[in-house]
Scaffold this motif. Structure first.
Motif, PDB file in Angstrom:
ATOM      1  N   ASP A  44     -12.972   1.934  18.269  1.00  0.00           N
ATOM      2  CA  ASP A  44     -14.185   2.261  17.505  1.00  0.00           C
ATOM      3  C   ASP A  44     -14.243   1.526  16.164  1.00  0.00           C
ATOM      4  O   ASP A  44     -15.308   1.379  15.583  1.00  0.00           O
ATOM      5  N   THR A  45     -13.078   1.111  15.647  1.00  0.00           N
ATOM      6  CA  THR A  45     -13.069   0.525  14.294  1.00  0.00           C
ATOM      7  C   THR A  45     -12.725  -0.969  14.264  1.00  0.00           C
ATOM      8  O   THR A  45     -13.078  -1.652  13.300  1.00  0.00           O
ATOM      9  N   ALA A  46     -12.054  -1.490  15.293  1.00  0.00           N
ATOM     10  CA  ALA A  46     -11.481  -2.844  15.175  1.00  0.00           C
ATOM     11  C   ALA A  46     -12.494  -3.955  15.480  1.00  0.00           C
ATOM     12  O   ALA A  46     -12.405  -5.046  14.904  1.00  0.00           O
ATOM     13  N   GLY A  47     -13.427  -3.711  16.362  1.00  0.00           N
ATOM     14  CA  GLY A  47     -14.297  -4.783  16.834  1.00  0.00           C
ATOM     15  C   GLY A  47     -15.237  -5.307  15.751  1.00  0.00           C
ATOM     16  O   GLY A  47     -15.695  -4.553  14.890  1.00  0.00           O
ATOM     17  N   ARG A  48     -15.485  -6.609  15.776  1.00  0.00           N
ATOM     18  CA  ARG A  48     -16.410  -7.255  14.837  1.00  0.00           C
ATOM     19  C   ARG A  48     -17.587  -7.806  15.641  1.00  0.00           C
ATOM     20  O   ARG A  48     -17.474  -8.036  16.847  1.00  0.00           O
ATOM     21  N   PRO A  49     -18.704  -8.077  14.950  1.00  0.00           N
ATOM     22  CA  PRO A  49     -19.828  -8.698  15.659  1.00  0.00           C
ATOM     23  C   PRO A  49     -19.428 -10.060  16.213  1.00  0.00           C
ATOM     24  O   PRO A  49     -18.568 -10.731  15.630  1.00  0.00           O
ATOM     25  N   GLU A  50     -20.063 -10.443  17.306  1.00  0.00           N
ATOM     26  CA  GLU A  50     -19.803 -11.743  17.943  1.00  0.00           C
ATOM     27  C   GLU A  50     -19.833 -12.860  16.898  1.00  0.00           C
ATOM     28  O   GLU A  50     -20.752 -12.902  16.061  1.00  0.00           O
ATOM     29  N   GLY A  51     -18.857 -13.721  16.905  1.00  0.00           N
ATOM     30  CA  GLY A  51     -18.821 -14.847  15.976  1.00  0.00           C
ATOM     31  C   GLY A  51     -18.172 -14.519  14.643  1.00  0.00           C
ATOM     32  O   GLY A  51     -17.983 -15.405  13.811  1.00  0.00           O
ATOM     33  N   ARG A  52     -17.841 -13.237  14.422  1.00  0.00           N
ATOM     34  CA  ARG A  52     -17.251 -12.865  13.118  1.00  0.00           C
ATOM     35  C   ARG A  52     -15.884 -12.226  13.277  1.00  0.00           C
ATOM     36  O   ARG A  52     -15.396 -11.549  12.378  1.00  0.00           O
ATOM     37  N   GLY A  53     -15.267 -12.460  14.425  1.00  0.00           N
ATOM     38  CA  GLY A  53     -13.937 -11.898  14.661  1.00  0.00           C
ATOM     39  C   GLY A  53     -13.838 -11.459  16.111  1.00  0.00           C
ATOM     40  O   GLY A  53     -14.758 -11.674  16.906  1.00  0.00           O
ATOM     41  N   PHE A  54     -12.704 -10.855  16.467  1.00  0.00           N
ATOM     42  CA  PHE A  54     -12.571 -10.337  17.828  1.00  0.00           C
ATOM     43  C   PHE A  54     -13.531  -9.162  18.007  1.00  0.00           C
ATOM     44  O   PHE A  54     -13.723  -8.346  17.091  1.00  0.00           O
TER      45      PHE A  54
END
Ligand SMILES: C[S@@+](CC[C@H](N)C(=O)[O-])C[C@H]1O[C@@H](n2cnc3c(N)ncnc32)[C@H](O)[C@@H]1O
Length: 256
Positions: free
Chosen positions: A197-207
């Motif tokens: 819920d907390t780790a994902g970033r928007p596409e192109g800005r991280g994993f």
């Protein structure tokens, strides 16, 4: 303590030049783990590797902090297993260490080599895996591996750790950082959910969240207490352990 390699004798190796996969795998028994077909994020092109390097947030200052902690100075012989885009190896070489980067991915090694050239640093690059890297320089003072041991199922992790111990001189340092679970097994679902819920970033800005979901589903991260037993059986004393979060952690070890 088991010190033998699972590979049959007479294998070629250390791979000081970039070999084709068929060349590097042709001597393996059929049951041998296919470490040249890694799981997880696709790293099969220069563009994918460049995206990986951006998403990983490669940080030479953080590498230098780690190298300081590990006592890496001019003349230290360091081997980084699964070195990826090579930042730690390049920073070690830049301070005069004899730095070796080992990885199964030709694309990652090409990126790492280019990074070393840009930095004017001389390092040694080996296309090889945790399981088949045959170290031919003298015994290493420091072996590191970050964000990569989870590529192997647990049986093969143990073999990889035995190989890592075999690279090191007695008293040498082994550092492991990875997605390592320290939550109580009965609470796994809640802890994994909080991470996702907390780790994902928007596409192109991280994993992305999908990257982390795939990690849990398809890769082989394991519990700290399993790794502790493996490290001990591979011939390491654990000097310190730390869990930054219930899903990530490190071990600092000394080879007995
Ligand atoms: C997530 S990246 C981590 C790279 C680097 N250590 C870092 O911290 O950025 C995982 C790396 O492990 C490599 N890899 C996967 N399986 C491997 C194996 N069996 N032996 C060596 N390298 C492996 C991949 O090619 C990739 O470069």
């Amino acid at each position: 303590m088991l010190r033998m390699s699972l590979l049959p004798p007479g294998l070629p190796g250390p791979y000081k030049r970039v070999m084709s996969r068929s060349e590097s795998t042709r001597h393996r028994p059929a049951w041998f783990f296919r470490e040249y077909e890694p799981v997880g994020i696709d790293l099969g092109s220069a563009a994918a590797v460049a995206a990986y390097d951006r998403n990983q947030g490669t940080d030479p200052d953080a590498d230098d902090t780690l190298l300081d902690r590990l006592g890496v100075v001019a003349g230290t012989r360091l081997v980084d297993l699964a070195c990826g885009t090579g930042s730690l190896v390049v920073q070690a070489a830049a301070r005069g260490a004899e730095a070796h980067g080992v990885d199964v991915s030709a694309e990652m090694l090409a990126f790492a080599q280019a990074r070393a050239e840009r930095a004017g640093a001389t390092a040694h690059w080996h296309r090889a895996g945790f399981l088949d890297y045959a170290h031919q320089a003298g015994p290493a003072d420091v072996v590191t591996t970050k964000s990569a041991l989870h590529q192997l199922p647990d049986f093969w992790k143990q073999q990889a750790l035995i190989n890592a111990a075999g690279i090191l001189r007695p008293g040498g340092t082994f550092y492991l950082w990875d997605v390592i679970f320290s939550f109580p097994p009965a609470d796994a679902a809640g802890h994994l959910q909080r991470w996702l819920d907390t780790a994902g970033r928007p596409e192109g800005r991280g994993f992305t969240r999908a990257d982390f979901e795939a990690h849990v589903r398809e890769e082989f991260s394991t519990y700290a207490w399993i790794l502790e037993g493996m490290l001990h059986r591979a011939g390491f004393d654990i000097i310190s352990r730390a869990s930054r979060t219930p899903t990530h952690g490190e071990f600092l070890c000394r080879r007995r």
